[in-house]
Scaffold this motif. Structure first.
Motif, short mmCIF file in Angstrom:
data_model
loop_
_atom_site.label_atom_id
_atom_site.label_comp_id
_atom_site.label_asym_id
_atom_site.label_seq_id
_atom_site.Cartn_x
_atom_site.Cartn_y
_atom_site.Cartn_z
N MET A 77 -15.15 0.88 37.03
CA MET A 77 -15.61 0.76 38.41
C MET A 77 -16.23 -0.61 38.62
SD MET A 77 -14.70 3.54 39.76
CE MET A 77 -15.56 3.61 41.35
N LYS A 78 -15.71 -1.33 39.61
CA LYS A 78 -16.23 -2.66 39.91
C LYS A 78 -16.75 -2.70 41.33
CE LYS A 78 -13.64 -5.52 36.72
NZ LYS A 78 -12.65 -6.58 36.58
N MET A 79 -17.82 -3.48 41.52
CA MET A 79 -18.41 -3.64 42.83
C MET A 79 -17.71 -4.79 43.54
SD MET A 79 -22.46 -3.53 43.28
CE MET A 79 -22.80 -5.25 43.01
N THR A 80 -17.27 -4.56 44.77
CA THR A 80 -16.64 -5.64 45.54
C THR A 80 -17.24 -5.69 46.94
OG1 THR A 80 -14.89 -4.22 46.38
CG2 THR A 80 -14.42 -5.41 44.35
N ARG A 81 -17.12 -6.82 47.55
CA ARG A 81 -17.66 -7.02 48.89
C ARG A 81 -16.69 -6.46 49.93
NH1 ARG A 81 -20.04 -12.67 51.36
NH2 ARG A 81 -20.75 -11.73 53.29
N ILE A 82 -17.25 -5.78 50.95
CA ILE A 82 -16.45 -5.29 52.08
C ILE A 82 -16.44 -6.38 53.15
CG2 ILE A 82 -16.32 -3.59 53.93
CD1 ILE A 82 -17.78 -1.62 52.10
N GLU A 83 -15.26 -6.81 53.55
CA GLU A 83 -15.17 -7.90 54.53
C GLU A 83 -15.04 -7.40 55.96
OE1 GLU A 83 -15.66 -10.88 53.62
OE2 GLU A 83 -15.29 -10.85 51.47
N ASP A 84 -14.47 -6.21 56.14
CA ASP A 84 -14.14 -5.78 57.51
C ASP A 84 -15.03 -4.65 58.02
OD1 ASP A 84 -13.11 -4.14 55.64
OD2 ASP A 84 -11.08 -4.05 56.45
N GLY A 85 -16.18 -4.46 57.40
CA GLY A 85 -17.14 -3.50 57.92
C GLY A 85 -16.91 -2.08 57.41
N ILE A 86 -17.89 -1.21 57.70
CA ILE A 86 -17.83 0.19 57.30
C ILE A 86 -17.72 1.02 58.57
CG2 ILE A 86 -19.10 2.09 56.23
CD1 ILE A 86 -20.46 -0.03 54.42
N ALA A 87 -16.57 1.65 58.76
CA ALA A 87 -16.31 2.41 59.99
C ALA A 87 -16.81 3.84 59.85
CB ALA A 87 -14.82 2.40 60.30
N VAL A 88 -17.41 4.35 60.93
CA VAL A 88 -17.82 5.75 60.99
C VAL A 88 -17.15 6.35 62.22
CG1 VAL A 88 -19.77 7.34 61.03
CG2 VAL A 88 -20.07 5.06 60.05
N ALA A 89 -16.31 7.36 62.00
CA ALA A 89 -15.57 7.97 63.10
C ALA A 89 -16.52 8.68 64.07
CB ALA A 89 -14.55 8.97 62.55
N ALA A 90 -16.08 8.88 65.30
CA ALA A 90 -16.90 9.53 66.32
C ALA A 90 -17.39 10.88 65.82
CB ALA A 90 -16.07 9.71 67.60
N GLY A 91 -18.69 11.12 65.94
CA GLY A 91 -19.26 12.41 65.58
C GLY A 91 -19.36 12.68 64.09
N GLN A 92 -19.04 11.69 63.26
CA GLN A 92 -18.99 11.91 61.82
C GLN A 92 -20.16 11.26 61.09
OE1 GLN A 92 -16.41 13.87 60.25
NE2 GLN A 92 -16.34 14.36 62.43
N THR A 93 -20.35 11.64 59.83
CA THR A 93 -21.36 11.05 58.97
C THR A 93 -20.67 10.36 57.81
OG1 THR A 93 -22.97 12.74 59.53
CG2 THR A 93 -23.36 11.53 57.51
N HIS A 94 -21.12 9.16 57.49
CA HIS A 94 -20.56 8.43 56.36
C HIS A 94 -21.69 8.12 55.38
CE1 HIS A 94 -17.54 5.75 54.46
NE2 HIS A 94 -18.60 5.05 54.11
N ALA A 95 -21.50 8.52 54.14
CA ALA A 95 -22.55 8.34 53.14
C ALA A 95 -22.44 6.97 52.48
CB ALA A 95 -22.45 9.43 52.08
N LEU A 96 -23.57 6.28 52.41
CA LEU A 96 -23.67 5.10 51.56
C LEU A 96 -24.37 5.58 50.30
CD1 LEU A 96 -24.85 2.33 54.07
CD2 LEU A 96 -22.54 3.15 53.60
N ASN A 97 -23.64 5.63 49.19
CA ASN A 97 -24.25 6.16 47.98
C ASN A 97 -23.82 5.40 46.74
OD1 ASN A 97 -21.67 7.11 47.61
ND2 ASN A 97 -22.15 9.21 48.21
N ARG A 98 -24.45 5.71 45.64
CA ARG A 98 -24.17 5.01 44.39
C ARG A 98 -22.76 5.33 43.94
NH1 ARG A 98 -29.52 6.23 41.00
NH2 ARG A 98 -30.86 6.58 42.79
N GLY A 99 -22.05 4.31 43.54
CA GLY A 99 -20.66 4.50 43.15
C GLY A 99 -19.73 4.43 44.34
N GLY A 100 -20.27 4.30 45.55
CA GLY A 100 -19.45 4.20 46.75
C GLY A 100 -19.87 3.01 47.59
N ASP A 101 -19.71 3.15 48.90
CA ASP A 101 -20.15 2.08 49.80
C ASP A 101 -21.67 1.98 49.73
OD1 ASP A 101 -17.51 2.04 50.50
OD2 ASP A 101 -17.80 2.99 52.45
#
Ligand SMILES: [Cu+2]
Length: 156
Positions: A77-101
């Motif tokens: 698992m490698k950490m990389t930079r996100i260039e185009d942002g983190i999208a969250v769909a309408a009405g949804q929840t997006h987790a920023l967590n370890r091992g993920g975004d």
């Protein structure tokens, strides 16, 4: 006279309903294992009727704040930079967590001590900018198993 009062009530009600619209950042915490680098995790809740994208983050607490994710390369698992942002769909929840975004703070002004509070300015583009308070908790355990990289599939 009665008619004009009813009309005023009808106009005011939709305004009240909109008060809770927008982006919410829940359960935000920061963690650091290095005096110059820290990571921030949270649940991004989109209460809007449209998709919202986290374009970038800034904070006085660090020289640079970047959006990162993890990708698997040859079983590592490698950490990389996100260039185009983190999208969250309408009405949804997006987790920023370890091992993920996650949000990465580089060049910390001061090492992160437990209980410190950081203020992040989160730019959601057309969805507005939100000021988010983040509490430092260096001891916090990750809810997700470390050997699983599908953070959205946590069963418990
Ligand atoms: Cu990172």
């Amino acid at each position: 006279m009665k008619l004009s009062i009813l009309a005023a009530v009808a106009v005011l009600s939709p305004v009240a309903a909109l008060a809770h619209d927008g982006m919410h950042a829940n359960d935000a915490y920061a963690r650091s294992t290095n005096p110059k680098v820290g990571a921030v995790f949270m649940q991004l809740e989109n209460h809007r009727q449209v998709a919202c994208t986290l374009q970038g983050v800034s904070s006085d607490a660090a020289e640079r704040v970047e959006l990162h994710t993890h990708v698997e390369e040859g079983g590592v698992m490698k950490m990389t930079r996100i260039e185009d942002g983190i999208a969250v769909a309408a009405g949804q929840t997006h987790a920023l967590n370890r091992g993920g975004d996650h949000i990465m703070m580089l060049g910390l002004a001061e090492p992160l001590a437990d209980g410190d509070t950081l203020t992040l300015s989160m730019d959601f583009g057309d969805c507005g900018t939100e000021e988010v308070q983040v509490v430092v908790d260096n001891q916090r355990e990750d809810a997700a198993p470390a050997d699983h990289h599908h953070g959205d599939h946590q069963g418990h």
